[in-house]
Motif scaffolding. Structure first.
Motif, PDB file in Angstrom:
ATOM      1  N   CYS A   1       0.836  -1.203   0.000  1.00 38.29           N
ATOM      2  CA  CYS A   1       0.000   0.000   0.000  1.00 38.29           C
ATOM      3  C   CYS A   1       0.872   1.255   0.000  1.00 38.29           C
ATOM      4  O   CYS A   1       1.797   1.373   0.811  1.00 38.29           O
TER       5      CYS A   1
ATOM      6  N   CYS B   1      -0.186   3.221   3.726  1.00 40.11           N
ATOM      7  CA  CYS B   1       0.161   2.713   5.062  1.00 40.11           C
ATOM      8  C   CYS B   1       1.333   1.743   5.045  1.00 40.11           C
ATOM      9  O   CYS B   1       1.854   1.374   6.100  1.00 40.11           O
TER      10      CYS B   1
ATOM     11  N   CYS C   1      -5.883  -1.264  -0.927  1.00 36.94           N
ATOM     12  CA  CYS C   1      -5.632  -1.692   0.461  1.00 36.94           C
ATOM     13  C   CYS C   1      -6.940  -1.663   1.257  1.00 36.94           C
ATOM     14  O   CYS C   1      -7.592  -0.612   1.333  1.00 36.94           O
TER      15      CYS C   1
ATOM     16  N   LYS D   1      -7.394  -1.539   4.360  1.00 40.18           N
ATOM     17  CA  LYS D   1      -7.340  -0.613   5.509  1.00 40.18           C
ATOM     18  C   LYS D   1      -7.518   0.833   5.059  1.00 40.18           C
ATOM     19  O   LYS D   1      -8.080   1.647   5.777  1.00 40.18           O
ATOM     20  N   CYS D   2      -6.977   1.178   3.910  1.00 42.23           N
ATOM     21  CA  CYS D   2      -6.953   2.588   3.473  1.00 42.23           C
ATOM     22  C   CYS D   2      -8.056   2.938   2.487  1.00 42.23           C
ATOM     23  O   CYS D   2      -8.234   4.108   2.160  1.00 42.23           O
TER      24      CYS D   2
HETATM   25 ZN   LIG Z   1      -3.044   0.941   3.321  1.00 36.23          ZN
END
Ligand SMILES: [Zn+2]
Length: 417
Positions: free
Chosen positions: A11, A14, A27, A29-30
């Protein structure tokens, strides 16, 4: 299936790493801006590519670099349209005009759909593995996907902002794509496309979202290095909107550097329109790309929120490059003078690289002795409305001898000019 020579995806926001078999796009998470960068196992790649092996390869298309593409070596079903292998011109008249001895022009208008985006679309068409393909685009990415979907027989859905250039939309329709003209900006078309791909299971070709498409674009960097006999340029000027092409150019050189095939990486300079400056503003500030209202005649680089901004920033900074903006007037004037001095008719966004060069020369920020490559990304024939007013005027004449008299007058005025 992801190719085995890909080691992992990472990513850009992050830094989390992923196994390519576990993840298709960004990603988790992002979210959508967590674009993943492809990392390779260079030890596995090295036996398949070298200066010597390339010298013996008679395939002029981008498949000569397949060892560095995210496609398994064993796949033989490469689509037949000839992509890549575009000319790198020494542009003699332009060199003389500017007093530059080592200026080059990479003419990527010479791809099947008349833009560099073909280098990415071909990767999407192969990775789609028979699925319906879709993308959102200011024009060229869409037309290149439609052209290539037609060549292999995949259904194709396209989301364009309602004000996309007519020629590009007609190209899409001619190739059989279903086209949705979104009553909104490119950024809003992008969001609908992501949603539709999720809902219907289509393969998403958006470059600032799908990690593998920048890998296709990097072949332009690989070609420039090889065409210059591995003498790396000092600087490459790149029209920049989403940040995908400039990332691709840099990543091509980065691969060659990691493989020991070149000894340095060129400086990449992002040229943005004053009306669409998000990446340049980030470079001038804290390096974080934030949305910025976009309004420029250069539709191909008119982007409010660059989807691949973080990757572009990394690439530009790692190369010791920077970014500049140019006005629409400078772009249109550059488009015209580039055509007159080289014969290459770029679209406004494609001519931004030349507008950027003129600005940097005027400001003394670039040396005339540098080895510089101007990247021209798309053909002016697809954006004639933008340039029609400033192109010049036809001379209406009568037929017969009266007309011939008028021709003689004009020609003699040229002779005495
Ligand atoms: Zn990320």
């Amino acid at each position: 299936m992801p190719a085995s020579h890909i080691s992992h995806l990472q990513c850009v926001l992050c830094g989390a790493t992923y196994n390519p078999a576990d993840i298709a796009y960004t990603c988790p998470k992002c979210g959508p801006l967590g674009v993943l960068e492809v990392h390779y196992d260079y030890a596995q790649i090295a036996p398949h590519i070298s200066r010597a092996s390339l010298a013996e390869d008679c395939d002029p298309t981008l498949w000569r670099y397949r060892a560095l593409l995210p496609i398994s070596y064993s796949r033989k079903d490469t689509p037949q349209l000839a992509i890549g292998g575009t000319p790198l011109y020494p542009v003699e008249r332009l060199r003389n005009h500017l007093g530059m001895s080592d200026l080059w022009l990479k003419d990527d208008t010479r791809n099947p759909s008349a833009s560099l985006k073909d280098r990415a679309s071909i990767i999407a068409v192969m990775l789609a593995e028979g699925k319906t393909v879709a993308c959102a685009s200011t024009g060229n990415a869409a037309s290149s996907l439609a052209v290539q979907a037609a060549s292999v027989g995949l259904p194709c859905y396209i989301f364009v902002p309602y004000n996309a250039p007519r020629a590009k939309i007609i190209q899409l329709l001619m190739c059989g794509a279903t086209v949705f003209a979104v009553q909104g900006t490119y950024d809003e078309a992008f969001d609908i496309c992501i949603e539709a791909c999720k809902t219907f299971g289509w393969y998403n070709r958006n470059t600032g979202y799908n990690p593998y498409l920048v890998e296709g674009k990097k072949t332009v960097g690989l070609e420039i290095a090889e065409q210059l006999g591995w003498q790396v340029p000092d600087t490459i000027l790149v029209p920049t909107g989403d940040g995908c092409i400039i990332s691709g150019v840099y990543r091509g050189f980065e691969d060659l550097y990691r493989l020991g095939m070149i000894d340095r990486i060129p400086r990449v300079i992002a040229v943005q329109a004053e009306g669409s400056p998000a990446i340049v503003r980030a470079l001038e500030g804290d390096g974080i790309v934030r949305p910025h209202p976009a309004n420029t005649i250069a539709d191909g680089i008119s982007v409010g929120l660059p989807r691949n901004g973080a990757m572009a920033i990394r690439c530009i900074q790692s190369s010791n490059g920077f970014g500049i903006t140019v006005s629409d007037e400078e772009i249109l004037s550059a488009e015209k003078s580039l055509a007159r001095l080289t014969g290459v008719f770029a679209e406004p966004s494609g001519a931004a690289s030349y507008a950027g060069l003129l600005r940097l020369l005027a400001e003394g920020k670039i040396a005339r002795s540098e080895r510089i490559v101007l990247l021209v990304t798309g053909s002016g024939l697809k954006s004639i409305d933008a340039i029609a007013e400033s192109a010049g005027k036809v001379i209406p004449i009568a037929k017969g001898t009266q007309g011939m008299d008028m021709v003689e007058k004009v020609v003699s005025s040229h002779a005495s000019a």
